[in-house]
Design an enzyme around this catalytic site. Structure first.
Site, PDB file in Angstrom:
ATOM      1  N   LYS A 189      82.013  57.593  36.831  1.00  0.00           N
ATOM      2  CA  LYS A 189      81.553  58.216  38.084  1.00  0.00           C
ATOM      3  C   LYS A 189      82.564  57.904  39.172  1.00  0.00           C
ATOM      4  CE  LYS A 189      77.960  60.500  39.711  1.00  0.00           C
ATOM      5  NZ  LYS A 189      77.001  61.360  38.980  1.00  0.00           N
ATOM      6  N   GLY A 241      81.046  67.591  39.860  1.00  0.00           N
ATOM      7  CA  GLY A 241      80.378  67.468  41.154  1.00  0.00           C
ATOM      8  C   GLY A 241      79.206  66.503  41.135  1.00  0.00           C
ATOM      9  N   ASP A 242      78.725  66.171  42.312  1.00  0.00           N
ATOM     10  CA  ASP A 242      77.500  65.392  42.530  1.00  0.00           C
ATOM     11  C   ASP A 242      77.140  65.651  43.998  1.00  0.00           C
ATOM     12  OD1 ASP A 242      75.786  63.180  41.053  1.00  0.00           O
ATOM     13  OD2 ASP A 242      76.031  62.419  43.077  1.00  0.00           O
ATOM     14  N   ASN A 268      72.090  71.551  45.014  1.00  0.00           N
ATOM     15  CA  ASN A 268      72.301  72.225  43.741  1.00  0.00           C
ATOM     16  C   ASN A 268      71.134  72.021  42.765  1.00  0.00           C
ATOM     17  OD1 ASN A 268      73.477  71.618  40.734  1.00  0.00           O
ATOM     18  ND2 ASN A 268      74.332  73.482  41.604  1.00  0.00           N
TER      19      ASN A 268
END
Ligand code: NDP
Ligand code: 2IT
Length: 448
Positions: A128, A167-168, A243
């Site tokens: 991450k 993405g995050d 999202n």
């Protein structure tokens, strides 16, 4: 030493060795406690130091990210990439841009990612990254300059076979595009598989945008179906309006559920007639404004300041899709009192340990994040497959694969829960099922 005592002492060492990182401690505590029955059955995992190694990242990178804002002022942020475990595949996991980001957040997310990625059944390790950069209120040009500076360091640590970011929170299609462009420019190679969540014109996969939210609902649907419940006619509360929340809302609505609330970091909207998704998408995806704008388009809806209040709305199913620890014990008690039957974690670790325990003890069907939100990263792995083949699948093909993956994750987590004596506890089941594959790979690869 018995497994329980081993786990207890190891957890104390983790806390001591990683001070002031409560989110990381929380993620480790949950997993370690789940693993006790596995370690009792397989003491070789203790002898080989598998668990001791799994809580220690293989590599952690922290770097300076300098950039210039639109007023010509120099800004300095901090960038992170934690490459946690590569036993079953290249490190894989998102990048988060949010002012709250520090190494403890990235470590908790990277740690969770190891088990989540294993659960997908696909060959991806755990990692991450992120930055304390706040994209809110920044111009496109500022976001681009930041992303370019971020990638100017990150590029040396990633590749399609080493580490594949995505993405995050705060990182969507726009940011991935800017980062991909800079990577390509620096490396002088068209290496599409180095990032996922790309746009459809340059190697992205159909269905990746929808995948986390859709996958969450596929998982929860499977979980409630086993108890004779369906989404049709149910009242659903979904936190967040990014999202994950948007595509969870879309799928719940397709299955006949009534989503009555969504939120952002300032407050929540309650629309008993059902949330109008097109309005949410316009406000959040296009205009990048606050969710409070919703009531301008739908005057009969209510807007309330503050985040916790959303959990006081009576609902059958709650889907936390915003951020970590957004459901605390007080909210869990109110949800249970109001008759909530199922909770599905779209966000990573949105429920505190105490609240999770409370839900399970009170018979709420609980879908843990590692299993329930794995559809995003699973579809990222499908994007990597398509990039390697230099072919692309239709939306229907990707969606069918995603659904199949989510059903399998549910089956494997339920099976592990049952096998290790804790049927109906998918938290334990998901942790164990995710762990065993990684542990076996680590065992086979020797002491590395
Ligand atoms: P987005 O940035 O698209 O949306 C995040 C949403 O959550 C926004 O509505 C945001 O509000 C809200 N939010 C963020 N931080 C906070 C906070 N500290 N307090 C309250 N609300 C907050 O992110 P995603 O939808 O991608 O991610 C949401 C969650 O899902 C995260 O936990 C992420 O780790 C997880 N996840 C994401 C995956 C993906 O594929 N994107 C895959 C698996 C998990 P505001 O607009 O005000 O910032
Ligand atoms: O938390 C997650 O699983 C993500 N943010 C998605 C990671 C990915 O590589 O698609």
């Amino acid at each position: 030493m018995n497994a329980k005592q081993y786990v207890h002492e190891l957890f104390e060492r983790v806390v001591k060795r990683n001070p002031n990182e409560p989110e990381f401690h929380q993620a480790v505590q949950e997993v370690l406690e789940s693993l006790v029955p596995v370690l009792e059955k397989k003491p070789e995992y203790i002898e080989l130091g598998i668990v001791e190694r799994i809580v220690e990242p293989e590599r952690q990178i922290i770097f300076r990210v300098p950039w210039v804002d639109d007023n010509g002022k120099v800004q300095v942020n901090r960038g992170f990439r934690v490459q946690f475990n590569s036993a079953i595949g290249p490190y894989k996991g998102g990048i988060r841009f949010h002012p709250s980001v520090y190494v403890g957040i990235i470590k908790f997310l990277g740690f969770e990612q190891i088990f989540k990625n294993s659960l997908t059944g696909l060959p991806i390790g755990g990692g991450k990254g992120g930055s304390d950069f706040d994209p809110k209120g920044k111009s496109d040009a500022e976001v681009m300059r930041f992303c370019q500076s971020f990638m100017t360091e990150l590029y040396r640590h990633i590749s399609q076979d080493t580490d594949v970011p995505a993405g995050d929170i705060g990182v969507g299609g726009r940011e991935i595009g800017y980062m991909y462009g800079q990577y390509k420019r620096i490396k002088n190679v068209y290496e599409a598989g180095v990032l996922t969540g790309k746009g459809l014109t340059y190697g992205g996969s159909l269905g990746r945008t929808e995948a986390t939210g859709f996958g969450l609902v596929y998982f929860v649907d499977e979980m409630i179906k086993a108890k004779g419940i369906s989404f049709a006619g149910k009242t659903v509360v979904i936190s967040g309006s990014g999202n994950v929340a948007i595509y969870a809302t879309k799928k719940v609505q397709e299955l006949g559920g009534n989503v009555v609330a969504v939120s952002d970091s300032n407050g929540y909207v309650y629309d008993k007639n059902g949330i109008n998704l097109a309005t949410v998408q316009r406000i959040k995806e296009v205009e990048r404004k606050r969710i409070s704008e919703y009531v301008k388009a739908h005057p009969t809806a209510e807007y309330h300041e503050g985040c916790n209040g959303i959990w006081t709305i009576p609902c059958d199913i709650a889907l936390p899709c915003a951020t970590q620890n957004e459901i605390e014990i007080e909210s869990a008690k109110i949800l249970v009192k109001n008759g909530c039957k199922a909770v599905g974690e779209g966000a990573n670790m949105p429920t505190t340990l105490e609240a999770t325990k409370y839900f399970i003890e009170n018979g709420v069907l609980f879908a843990p994040a590692k299993a329930a939100n794995a559809g995003g990263v699973a579809t990222s792995a499908l994007e990597m497959s398509q990039n390697s083949m230099r072919l692309s699948w239709t939306f229907e093909e990707v969606d069918a694969k995603l659904k199949n993956i989510m059903v399998n994750i549910y089956k494997n987590a339920s099976k592990a829960a049952e096998e290790f004596g804790n049927a109906d506890n998918l938290v334990v089941g998901a942790n164990i099922a995710g762990f065993i594959k990684v542990a076996e790979a680590m065992k086979a690869q020797g002491l590395v």
